[in-house]
Write a protein that holds these residues in place. Structure first.
Motif, PDB file in Angstrom:
ATOM      1  N   LEU A 285       0.830  -1.203   0.000  1.00 58.00           N
ATOM      2  CA  LEU A 285       0.000   0.000   0.000  1.00 58.00           C
ATOM      3  C   LEU A 285       0.863   1.250   0.000  1.00 58.00           C
ATOM      4  O   LEU A 285       0.589   2.209  -0.742  1.00 58.00           O
ATOM      5  CB  LEU A 285      -0.918  -0.006   1.223  1.00 58.00           C
ATOM      6  N   LYS A 311      -9.858  -4.613   7.247  1.00 63.07           N
ATOM      7  CA  LYS A 311      -9.591  -3.721   6.111  1.00 63.07           C
ATOM      8  C   LYS A 311      -9.397  -2.279   6.570  1.00 63.07           C
ATOM      9  O   LYS A 311      -8.447  -1.603   6.165  1.00 63.07           O
ATOM     10  CB  LYS A 311     -10.766  -3.799   5.117  1.00 63.07           C
ATOM     11  N   ALA A 315      -6.051  -0.020   6.334  1.00 65.75           N
ATOM     12  CA  ALA A 315      -6.056   1.196   5.521  1.00 65.75           C
ATOM     13  C   ALA A 315      -5.661   2.415   6.345  1.00 65.75           C
ATOM     14  O   ALA A 315      -4.859   3.254   5.901  1.00 65.75           O
ATOM     15  CB  ALA A 315      -7.438   1.395   4.906  1.00 65.75           C
ATOM     16  N   VAL A 386      -9.325   8.691   1.780  1.00 70.54           N
ATOM     17  CA  VAL A 386      -9.612   7.338   2.259  1.00 70.54           C
ATOM     18  C   VAL A 386     -11.122   7.142   2.262  1.00 70.54           C
ATOM     19  O   VAL A 386     -11.847   7.822   3.009  1.00 70.54           O
ATOM     20  CB  VAL A 386      -9.043   7.105   3.669  1.00 70.54           C
ATOM     21  N   ASP A 388     -13.729   4.551   3.098  1.00 70.21           N
ATOM     22  CA  ASP A 388     -13.852   3.325   3.879  1.00 70.21           C
ATOM     23  C   ASP A 388     -15.240   2.706   3.710  1.00 70.21           C
ATOM     24  O   ASP A 388     -16.247   3.420   3.684  1.00 70.21           O
ATOM     25  CB  ASP A 388     -13.598   3.659   5.358  1.00 70.21           C
ATOM     26  N   LEU A 409      -7.502   5.622  -1.342  1.00 73.32           N
ATOM     27  CA  LEU A 409      -7.459   4.308  -0.711  1.00 73.32           C
ATOM     28  C   LEU A 409      -8.890   3.927  -0.368  1.00 73.32           C
ATOM     29  O   LEU A 409      -9.563   4.620   0.402  1.00 73.32           O
ATOM     30  CB  LEU A 409      -6.586   4.363   0.548  1.00 73.32           C
ATOM     31  N   THR A 411     -11.694   0.903   0.854  1.00 67.21           N
ATOM     32  CA  THR A 411     -11.917  -0.415   1.452  1.00 67.21           C
ATOM     33  C   THR A 411     -13.351  -0.841   1.169  1.00 67.21           C
ATOM     34  O   THR A 411     -14.259  -0.008   1.120  1.00 67.21           O
ATOM     35  CB  THR A 411     -11.685  -0.422   2.976  1.00 67.21           C
TER      36      THR A 411
END
Length: 973
Positions: A285, A311, A315, A386, A388, A409, A411
């Motif tokens: 990552l 996850k 992350a 991010v 999520d 990023l 998830t």
């Protein structure tokens, strides 16, 4: 490419031939310089029904295209444009800009960059130039499935670029000018909500509020009548803004404010102090996220895994480690993807824009405007985003920045297959060592070191699922008086394990419920029923049997469960649950499926396994009639083409079959007994009798309880034979005697013949050689009555073995061995032929013909190959070693017997292991190592005595006595 396919060399247009010939060129052009196989070209041009001459026609098309396109003065060194390679055909020598599609896509990228830099007018002009490049329908006039698919793709690409261009027109304040264009486009594409939204905004800004509302009413009616759905959330929100006469709608997005002083958001949740493991994933990552800014695309990394896999924890940890690479901030949002109300991306954008410094009054209405403004604000900045717990790609795409200096990023439990990602990082359960390390960090090293075995059991019962491990560790941490062993003991109970994995509102079961509630009914039913069978992994055919649905339909459903993170797929067509998810799914089946439905799922699987194993039996033992006497099946089962294929399937599925037999013993003991019967060839070849014994005992108990005499006698034969193989001779004799008694009704002659064969072996091992020969003769007579030559040959081979064990050596013995071989060869029974060679080789050696003995054993080893029956490999290796010793090749004999000895130990075949040890001693003696030879003989004597094989033990003693009488020999160097 953007219209009818046409090519030029300079100012001269080239002739490209027929539509199908142009289709071949289109495939090569769209694959750029990557090779395309002939098979792929045929599929692309003709689809599923190519003509018989397709290959020749394709060759002609390629030749004609070469004549049209190629010249020695071309761009490539040799003038070749279409080149052949072992991988197929490929284009070469095309310079940048040779394709209008390349120019089109480059202009779209250029426009995106301009828009991100806050230059919507220039971006619009670039897109208008790109859109002017097309003339008509892409690839017009070209037929074939590839052309049709590409036509649809290119058409969608053009439409999405058109929508993007019109959005920029709105940003530039040209709402009046584009109303006619939008009206025409919405009439041509009545279901495209994005076009409708743009038209609504344009009309509203022209002071035509009523017409704007009418556009919404019209698409709502169209969607309801044609699809039975409501407009999407973004269009509904825009409708509310128009109804409220929201003043923000009156201003183009370019006029909204941008903060004079950029705000640096720091929205990441706190990292965990006890983060453990995941070294490879974190490194991967970091590498991807730190690559932001090195190209023109935004790095998007997707972290996927089941609920509770960690996850989010991974992350957030990785995001904290790369904060220094994103000095302009970090944005974070929980998209609530597995809840009933996933977050609307428009709401996320509003929050992000506020976090980036935009005042509420400057947050544009509607998803498209907010997404464009968001990309503009992030242009030239280095921000980590991010996202999520994403629901799907549609939720994520509007939240992606346009600036390559940013990184994203994501998830999700879903695989987000339609999202273009730079990297996808699957998150699996923790291995035992890492999971134990997590427990140690939470609970304390001293407690873990004091109960290391209990910790290993604890994390195994959690299946290595990080959430489960963390919960149970947290419970132990706040209860220092609890022992780890007692806690693990509570988890042993499958009925209450999930209830134990809960602390202060956090629970594994609750996490699974979130995913389960997202499933459609078809998915939920599959999720429940597929958890019922005992085998850890099911293939597609087995899943189809359990669900009682066609395989193609089942594949679609189970793959959707894999995509949703509710099922795992270790290989294509293979499916399994995490241990804890299986417990959850079984509990749902208990709650929601009737007993009849649950039993039906298992018996359908049992039926399929019986059908498949019966088909395998026919190829492994082609002369035996056993498959003709088992009960009929509803499923035909897959067909096998070779003995090796059938045996390979059986060896691979033996454990699963035994698990299903035991699981269905109480439901259908008769079918379970038949499946045990047809598993005989694989059980024999793999020497898995120890595994059969407890299973067969369970089924036998249920057969007796239900009064199923046929099942009882067949299980008596199989269980008695298994106990005989593992040297439990007394228990074997009781079962065989009972099975013979049940065979007295004459309804199952083949089972009767096979049972007599086992009885004869038991008589032989009891030292009653003459009685054993009598019983073998009865077995051969019964086999002839049953019309089963293979069973007759089996009994004949055992007669040969008894005579060998008695020390016989005469022409009649050779005749019997050759007769057994002839029967098996006539039946084309490969396994039987190997067994016959095993006997014949021993006879040759007894008659003083070791070279002939070695030849037949070598023939067997060649026929078996590395993947053949390990039982017969072991036997052939040991017997080859005996022949080699007779020929004076002690060193080679030692190599053979050591290989055989390793196999016997793996198989746990004590009788052959004792023989192999003795032969190894013989080899060592020939090599001059008397001490080592004597040690091996002593070991073999001990094993033979333990097995009750007095005669074989005596042979070892005679070797020791002979060695004692000889003068000492110097060990060979």
């Amino acid at each position: 490419m953007l219209g009818p396919l046409r090519c030029w060399r300079g100012d001269t247009e080239l002739l490209l031939g027929s539509p199908r010939q142009r289709a071949v060129l289109a495939v090569l052009l769209l694959r750029r310089r990557r090779p395309v196989t002939a098979g792929e070209l045929i599929d692309a041009v003709w689809g599923d029904e190519p003509p018989a001459t397709a290959g020749a026609v394709l060759h002609t098309y390629i030749s004609q295209l070469r004549r049209s396109l190629e010249t020695r003065q071309g761009d490539s060194p040799d003038g070749r444009v279409i080149v052949s390679s072992p991988h197929g055909y490929a284009l070469q020598g095309l310079h940048a800009g040779s394709l209008d599609l390349d120019d089109f896509e480059q202009r779209v990228v250029e426009a995106d960059d301009l828009a991100a830099r806050g230059e919507p007018a220039r971006a619009r002009d670039v897109l208008r130039t790109a859109l002017a490049m097309g003339e008509g329908t892409p690839l017009a006039g070209i037929r074939g499935p590839f052309a049709e698919a590409e036509r649809a793709r290119l058409g969608e690409l053009r439409m999405s670029v058109t929508e993007k261009c019109l959005e920029l027109e709105l940003e530039c304040g040209r709402h009046r000018e584009i109303v006619p264009e939008l009206a025409a486009l919405t009439a041509a594409h009545p279901l495209r909500e994005r076009l409708r939204g743009l038209l609504m905004v344009a009309l509203y800004r022209c002071d035509r509020q009523a017409e704007s509302l009418a556009v919404y009413a019209d698409i709502r009616q169209v969607l309801d009548e044609q699809l039975g759905v409501e407009p999407g959330p973004s269009l509904q929100e825009l409708h509310r803004h128009v109804l409220r006469n929201d003043p923000l709608l009156a201003q183009p997005a370019v006029e909204t404010g941008v903060p004079a002083q950029p705000v640096v958001p720091a929205q990441l949740p706190a990292d965990l102090a006890d983060f453990t493991g995941r070294t490879a994933e974190v490194t991967r990552l970091e590498a991807t996220l730190r690559a932001a800014g090195r190209g023109t695309a935004v790095p998007v990394t997707v972290v996927t895994g089941m609920g509770g896999a960690g996850k989010t924890t991974l992350a957030v940890h990785a995001a904290h480690r790369v904060r220094d690479a994103f000095p302009d901030g970090q944005l974070y949002v929980d998209l609530r993807g597995v809840e009933n109300d996933p977050v609307n991306p428009a709401d996320v954008l509003a929050g992000f824009l506020r976090g980036l410094g935009s005042a509420d009054a400057h947050v544009p209405p509607g998803l498209p405007e907010r997404a464009a403004h968001y990309r503009s604000v992030l242009s030239g900045r280095r921000v980590l985003v991010v996202l999520d717990n994403a629901h799907d790609a549609e939720q994520v795409i509007p939240l992606l920045p346009g600036s390559a200096g940013c990184a994203v990023l994501v998830t999700s439990r879903s695989r987000l297959g339609t999202l273009h990602a730079s990297d996808r990082v699957p998150v699996q359960s923790l291995d035992a060592e890492t999971a134990a390390g997590l427990v140690s960090r939470v609970v304390g090293r001293d407690r873990v070191e004091a109960e290391q075995q209990a910790v290993r059991r604890l994390v195994a019962l959690c299946g290595g699922l990080p959430l489960a491990v963390r919960i149970v560790a947290a419970r132990l941490a706040v209860r220092p008086e609890w022992s780890i062993a007692e806690t693990a003991g509570h988890l042993e109970d499958e009925q209450h394990r999930l209830a134990e994995l809960r602390i202060e509102g956090l629970g594994v079961e609750a996490t699974f419920w979130l995913g389960y509630r997202q499933l459609a009914e078809e998915q939920a039913r599959a999720f429940r029923l597929l958890a019922l069978p005992a085998p850890a992994t099911l293939g597609l055919a087995e899943a189809a049997a359990v669900l009682d649905r066609p395989a193609d339909e089942v594949e679609r459903v189970v793959e959707s469960l894999v995509d949703a993170g509710m099922l795992e797929s270790p290989a294509r067509g293979s499916y399994r649950y995490h241990d804890l998810v299986r417990l959850f799914a079984r509990a749902r089946a208990e709650d929601q499926e009737s007993t009849a439905e649950r039993d039906g799922a298992l018996t359908r699987l049992l039926d399929l396994l019986l059908a498949t194993t019966r088909n395998a039996y026919r190829l492994i033992r082609p002369g035996q009639t056993v498959p003709d006497h088992v009960r009929p099946t509803a499923a035909p089962g897959p067909a096998f083409t070779t003995e090796q294929q059938a045996y390979g399937w059986g060896a691979q599925h033996l454990t699963a079959a035994l698990q299903v037999v035991e699981q269905t013993a109480a439901i259908d003991p008769g079918t379970a007994a038949d499946l045990v019967l047809v598993l005989d060839p694989v059980l024999h070849a793999e020497f898995r009798w120890n595994d059969l014994v407890p299973v067969a005992r369970t089924v036998l108990e249920h057969a007796r309880r239900t009064g199923d005499r046929q099942a009882e006698r067949r299980l008596g034969y199989m269980l008695g034979g298994a106990l005989m193989q593992i040297e439990q001779l007394g228990a074997a004799r009781e079962l065989i005697d009972r099975a013979l008694l049940l065979c007295a009704d004459g309804t199952d002659e083949v089972t009767y013949a096979m049972t007599l064969n086992v009885l004869a072996i038991l008589e032989s091992r009891a030292g009653h050689g003459d009685r054993a020969l009598e019983v073998y003769n009865l077995a051969m007579t019964a086999a002839r009555t049953a019309g089963d030559e293979a069973v007759e040959a089996l009994a004949l081979g055992n007669v040969v073995q008894i005579r060998l064990d008695r020390g016989d050596a005469d022409p009649a013995l050779l005749h019997q061995a050759e007769r057994q071989l002839a029967i098996y060869e006539r039946l084309r029974d490969e396994h039987g032929t190997v067994m016959a060679h095993y006997r014949l080789g021993q006879v040759y050696r007894r008659l003083g013909r070791p070279a002939d003995a070695l030849a037949v054993h070598q023939q067997s080893l060649t026929a078996l190959g590395p993947s053949g029956s390990p039982l017969m490999q072991a036997g052939s290796l040991v017997r080859s070693a005996e022949a080699l010793l007779d020929m004076g090749a002690a060193s080679l004999a030692a190599q053979y017997v050591r290989r055989g000895l390793a196999l016997t130990r793996r198989l746990r075949w004590s009788r052959l292991e004792a023989l192999a040890i003795r032969v190894h001693g013989d080899a060592l003696a020939q090599l001059g190592d008397s001490a080592a030879a004597a040690a091996e003989w002593h070991r073999s004597i001990g094993l033979f005595e333990k097995l009750g094989a007095a005669s074989a033990a005596e042979q070892g003693r005679r070797r020791l006595e002979a060695m004692a009488e000889q003068p000492p020999r110097r060990q060979a160097s």
